[in-house]
Scaffold this active site. Structure first.
Site, PDB file in Angstrom:
ATOM      1  N   LYS A  47       0.950  -1.116   0.126  1.00 25.74           N
ATOM      2  CA  LYS A  47       0.048  -0.002  -0.163  1.00 25.74           C
ATOM      3  C   LYS A  47       0.886   1.280  -0.129  1.00 25.74           C
ATOM      4  O   LYS A  47       0.432   2.415  -0.115  1.00 25.74           O
ATOM      5  CB  LYS A  47      -0.800   0.088   1.234  1.00 25.74           C
ATOM      6  N   GLY A  48       2.165   1.271   0.414  1.00 26.38           N
ATOM      7  CA  GLY A  48       3.139   2.240   0.496  1.00 26.38           C
ATOM      8  C   GLY A  48       3.180   3.258  -0.583  1.00 26.38           C
ATOM      9  O   GLY A  48       3.504   4.326  -0.239  1.00 26.38           O
ATOM     10  N   GLU A 103       7.810   2.968  -6.092  1.00 30.44           N
ATOM     11  CA  GLU A 103       8.018   2.217  -4.474  1.00 30.44           C
ATOM     12  C   GLU A 103       8.231   3.493  -3.591  1.00 30.44           C
ATOM     13  O   GLU A 103       8.397   4.557  -3.834  1.00 30.44           O
ATOM     14  CB  GLU A 103       9.433   1.331  -4.477  1.00 30.44           C
ATOM     15  N   ASP A 104       7.620   3.112  -2.177  1.00 29.72           N
ATOM     16  CA  ASP A 104       7.817   4.178  -1.280  1.00 29.72           C
ATOM     17  C   ASP A 104       9.209   4.254  -0.778  1.00 29.72           C
ATOM     18  O   ASP A 104       9.766   5.125  -0.632  1.00 29.72           O
ATOM     19  CB  ASP A 104       6.823   3.788  -0.080  1.00 29.72           C
ATOM     20  N   PHE A 156      13.622   3.783  11.389  1.00 35.85           N
ATOM     21  CA  PHE A 156      12.311   3.476  11.011  1.00 35.85           C
ATOM     22  C   PHE A 156      11.826   4.792  10.901  1.00 35.85           C
ATOM     23  O   PHE A 156      11.638   5.577  11.589  1.00 35.85           O
ATOM     24  CB  PHE A 156      11.665   2.571  11.825  1.00 35.85           C
TER      25      PHE A 156
END
Ligand code: IMP
Ligand code: MG
Length: 184
Positions: A47-48, A103-104, A156
């Site tokens: 979902k990113g 892509e994220d 993160f």
């Protein structure tokens, strides 16, 4: 949402909405130039990649196709195993197509390197990668990425599509979370 909406859950803003937008302008200009006169199929990884796909695609000056894939890494925990399962496959036939994977973030690179060889096996004319973020120090495999928004530290991060336990994807900026959010 803005940083104030996060209260003390936010540790710090790493990339503001303005910084992301300015970089997306540059990436879109490069993609426009590189794919001039070609018929581009953008493949977003759910979902990113929802935010970067929407914002990047809207900045392009040519009409592109957008398709979506959902994949999940086998194995428990937060580290990627490199063994990937397709949860939702593409609708499009890739034969002879110019494909841009959107892509994220690229962390270990394991998911993307699997995806790359999977899509390449379907007979496309070309497959390239665009990612908003990349953590160079976390790389376990070398993946040749054509378009990178920002290289960031291995911490993160959440926001701009990226989640912690499915939350914070809707932050328009990228930031780090305060330790108490992780339950420490
Ligand atoms: P890898 O490159 O195979 O290690 O896995 C990349 C995937 O892990 C990304 O598509 C994200 O879903 C997730 N991921 C990696 N780093 C982060 C992060 O800092 N925040 C949120 N998700 C992350
Ligand atoms: Mg992803």
């Amino acid at each position: 949402m803005d940083p104030a909406d996060m209260g003390d859950d936010l540790e710090r803003v790493l990339l503001t909405e303005e910084q992301l937008g300015a970089r997306l302008d540059e990436m879109a200009a490069q993609i426009d130039a590189d794919y001039a006169g070609r018929d581009l199929l953008m493949v977003g990884v759910l979902k990113g990649a929802v935010m970067v796909m929407a914002d990047l695609a809207r900045r392009l000056h040519t009409a592109v196709e957008m398709d979506w894939m959902a994949v999940s890494s086998y194995g428990a925990g937060t580290t990627s195993s490199g063994v990937v399962r397709i949860l939702k496959d593409l609708d499009a036939d890739l034969t002879g197509r110019d494909v841009l994977i959107v892509e994220d973030i690229i962390d270990s690179g394991l998911t993307l390197s699997w995806l790359l060889s999977n899509l390449r096996s379907r007979g496309p004319a070309s497959v390239e990668i665009a990612t908003m973020l990349r953590k160079p120090e976390a790389a376990k495999v070398e993946v040749d990425v054509r378009y990178v928004g920002f290289d960031i530290p291995t911490d993160f991060v959440v926001g701009y599509g990226l989640d912690f336990a499915e939350k914070y994807r809707n932050l328009p900026f990228v930031g780090t979370l305060a330790p108490h959010v992780y339950g420490d």
